[in-house]
Design an enzyme around this catalytic site. Structure first.
Site, PDB file in Angstrom:
ATOM      1  N   PRO A  32      -1.394   0.653 -15.100  1.00 25.35           N
ATOM      2  CA  PRO A  32      -1.391  -0.354 -14.038  1.00 25.35           C
ATOM      3  C   PRO A  32      -0.169  -0.225 -13.136  1.00 25.35           C
ATOM      4  O   PRO A  32       0.938   0.020 -13.612  1.00 25.35           O
ATOM      5  CB  PRO A  32      -1.342  -1.680 -14.817  1.00 25.35           C
ATOM      6  CG  PRO A  32      -0.653  -1.335 -16.092  1.00 25.35           C
ATOM      7  CD  PRO A  32      -1.013   0.096 -16.407  1.00 25.35           C
TER       8      PRO A  32
ATOM      9  N   CYS B  22       5.620   0.251  18.662  1.00 24.53           N
ATOM     10  CA  CYS B  22       4.778   0.479  19.845  1.00 24.53           C
ATOM     11  C   CYS B  22       3.398   0.996  19.464  1.00 24.53           C
ATOM     12  O   CYS B  22       3.041   2.136  19.781  1.00 24.53           O
ATOM     13  CB  CYS B  22       5.481   1.451  20.774  1.00 24.53           C
ATOM     14  SG  CYS B  22       7.151   0.909  21.106  1.00 24.53           S
TER      15      CYS B  22
HETATM   16  N1  LLP Z   1      -3.040   5.943 -11.981  1.00 23.87           N
HETATM   17  C1  LLP Z   1      -3.316   6.815 -10.994  1.00 23.87           C
HETATM   18  C2  LLP Z   1      -3.648   8.198 -11.344  1.00 23.87           C
HETATM   19  C3  LLP Z   1      -3.275   6.415  -9.648  1.00 23.87           C
HETATM   20  O1  LLP Z   1      -3.542   7.285  -8.691  1.00 23.87           O
HETATM   21  C4  LLP Z   1      -2.948   5.063  -9.341  1.00 23.87           C
HETATM   22  C5  LLP Z   1      -2.911   4.608  -7.950  1.00 23.87           C
HETATM   23  C6  LLP Z   1      -2.652   4.187 -10.401  1.00 23.87           C
HETATM   24  C7  LLP Z   1      -2.717   4.655 -11.706  1.00 23.87           C
HETATM   25  C8  LLP Z   1      -2.279   2.756 -10.194  1.00 23.87           C
HETATM   26  O2  LLP Z   1      -3.280   2.019  -9.575  1.00 23.87           O
HETATM   27  P1  LLP Z   1      -3.071   0.435  -9.399  1.00 23.87           P
HETATM   28  O3  LLP Z   1      -3.011  -0.168 -10.772  1.00 23.87           O
HETATM   29  O4  LLP Z   1      -1.796   0.223  -8.661  1.00 23.87           O
HETATM   30  O5  LLP Z   1      -4.236   0.006  -8.597  1.00 23.87           O
HETATM   31  N2  LLP Z   1      -1.585   2.333  -1.494  1.00 23.87           N
HETATM   32  C9  LLP Z   1      -2.812   1.688  -1.897  1.00 23.87           C
HETATM   33  C10 LLP Z   1      -3.115   1.920  -3.363  1.00 23.87           C
HETATM   34  C11 LLP Z   1      -3.138   3.382  -3.724  1.00 23.87           C
HETATM   35  C12 LLP Z   1      -3.366   3.615  -5.203  1.00 23.87           C
HETATM   36  C13 LLP Z   1      -3.115   5.024  -5.547  1.00 23.87           C
HETATM   37  N3  LLP Z   1      -3.222   5.333  -6.942  1.00 23.87           N
HETATM   38  C14 LLP Z   1      -2.731   0.215  -1.569  1.00 23.87           C
HETATM   39  O6  LLP Z   1      -1.725  -0.233  -1.008  1.00 23.87           O
HETATM   40  O7  LLP Z   1      -3.702  -0.529  -1.796  1.00 23.87           O
END
Ligand code: LLP
Length: 415
Positions: free
Chosen positions: A273, A344
């Site tokens: 997570p 901008c």
């Molecule tokens: N494991 C892997 C292999 C990942 O690529 C990611 C996130 C996570 C775990 C963690 O996922 P989470 O629990 O945070 O959802 N920038 C985007 C989110 C990109 C997520 C990329 N990978 C946003 O601001 O919504």
């Protein structure tokens, strides 16, 4: 959780946000440690009775102070670069609790991970496995392998953050995973450790996780038939949070499904997570610079604030919705405002059409900014990146100072 009003003023735990703005300036990211800690405990609680390890996805918020505190709680880490590994080590994290994800691990990053003895490389292609094997052989160190399987599960999330579908660049299909395991288990330089997936981010339903875990376990059974044993199964991250009206993922419901699906298997469960640990813990604190009320019908009320898309790109990039609250409510008459930054570009907005009573100089808190906020910030328009502050109870500390123009220009030279 970490934020509440006291005498009408928004506070991070026991610290009024006005105090932080006065001391540190704006824009500034503020994180509540209590909120991160509580979320960590919630996930632990949901997984009670299952042998598990939480590997925090460093990319969501990679501030060293937060990593250090998570390491103290016993967290493992999911990294995607050598830089993130360096952060984990400096924060006192244990490399034996690190898993390394990502489709494009460089040779330098692979070598660094091998030398540190990380727990597992989440391998995403046949070519990566070949390179990992070659480097491990050359360095004379065994590397532990987990294959990232793409289970072709629809996570019902924004297309940019859905990763478990066939057409995505991530992982390998189950049939190919079997081949990679056979190759890895035959290699003297590799050890088969686990199996892994990550189907996307901001997932609010339990079902996609259930489908993904079931698909992984089918493969585990197939591997068993080949006498290839694994020690862990990693279902990735992606646990959804509430930004607006959407329900957060039911963590306890997920725990139930995991307990039922894993039944009496001896595999350790891993989760990665990111967002769910840190999103609610963070706000972006910004000040209203100028108000441009609509001059005539058809125009919009524009509030220009001192934070911009370079500080928080989520609204521009994913049409993300973040709640916006005045730090002090002045009781004025609200009207709909677009909260925009000084950059901008028309895409430079933090929130659109929000009913607020605003005055120039007001402080605003952009909520849910603890994940993928600062971590995705940039220097676009030669804007120094914001400071970061960590609050614990009645105290706050600057855990990353505001960048200066000299920090930015110092890297450049005339030819
Ligand atoms: N494991 C892997 C292999 C990942 O690529 C990611 C996130 C996570 C775990 C963690 O996922 P989470 O629990 O945070 O959802 N920038 C985007 C989110 C990109 C997520 C990329 N990978 C946003 O601001 O919504």
């Amino acid at each position: 959780m970490g934020y509440a009003r006291r005498h009408g003023e928004l506070c991070a735990e026991g610290v009024p946000l006005q105090r932080i703005a006065t001391a540190v300036g704006t824009p500034v990211y503020v994180y509540s440690w209590r909120s991160v800690h509580e979320q960590y405990r919630r996930i632990e609680h949901a997984l009670a009775g299952v042998d598990h390890r939480i590997c925090y996805a460093v990319k969501a918020n990679s501030n060293l102070a937060i990593l250090a505190r998570l390491a103290e709680l016993g967290a493992g880490f999911d990294i995607v670069s050598g830089g993130e590994l360096e952060r984990v080590l400096r924060a006192g994290g244990d490399p034996k609790r690190v898993v390394f994800s990502g489709v494009g691990k460089s040779t330098a990053d692979i070598d660094f991970g091998i030398k540190c003895g990380i727990d597992a490389f989440n391998v995403e292609s046949a070519s990566e496995l070949a390179r990992l094997e070659a480097r491990a052989g050359l360095l004379g160190c065994n590397a532990r392998v987990s294959v990232r399987v793409n289970p072709d599960v629809d996570a019902n999330t924004h297309p940019y953050i859905a990763t478990g579908l066939k057409e995505s660049k991530f992982g390998v299909p189950p049939e190919q995973a079997l081949e990679l395991y056979c190759r890895a288990s035959a290699s003297p330089d590799l050890t088969v450790a686990g199996i892994d997936c990550h189907i996307g981010s901001q997932i609010v339903d339990v079902e996609p996780f259930e489908a993904a875990l079931t698909a992984l376990l089918q493969l585990v059974d197939a591997l068993d038939g080949e006498d290839i044993a694994l020690d862990h199964v990693d279902i990735g991250g992606g646990f959804g949070v509430t930004y607006g009206n959407e329900p957060a993922l039911d963590l306890d419901g997920l725990g139930e499904v995991i307990r039922r699906t894993l039944a009496d298997r001896t595999l350790q469960l891993r989760v990665e997570p990111g967002r769910s640990l840190v999103a609610d813990a963070g706000i972006l604190l910004t000040r209203v610079e100028y108000l441009k009320p609509a001059p005539a019908p058809g125009y919009r009320n524009i509030a220009v604030v001192d934070a911009a898309m370079n500080d928080l790109i989520r609204p521009a990039l994913y049409q993300a919705w973040h709640a916006v609250e005045p730090v002090v409510e002045d009781g004025g008459v609200p009207k709909p405002w677009d909260i925009v930054g000084p950059i901008c570009e028309t895409g430079d907005f933090l929130a659109l059409d929000r009913e607020l009573a605003l005055n120039e100089g007001d402080l605003l808190a952009i909520r849910g900014a603890g994940a993928y906020g600062f971590a995705q910030s940039s220097n676009y328009n030669t804007r120094p990146r914001a400071a970061e502050v960590l609050v614990t109870d009645e105290a706050f500390a600057v855990v990353r100072r505001r960048e200066t123009i000299s920090d930015l220009l110092g890297l450049e030279m005339f030819d």
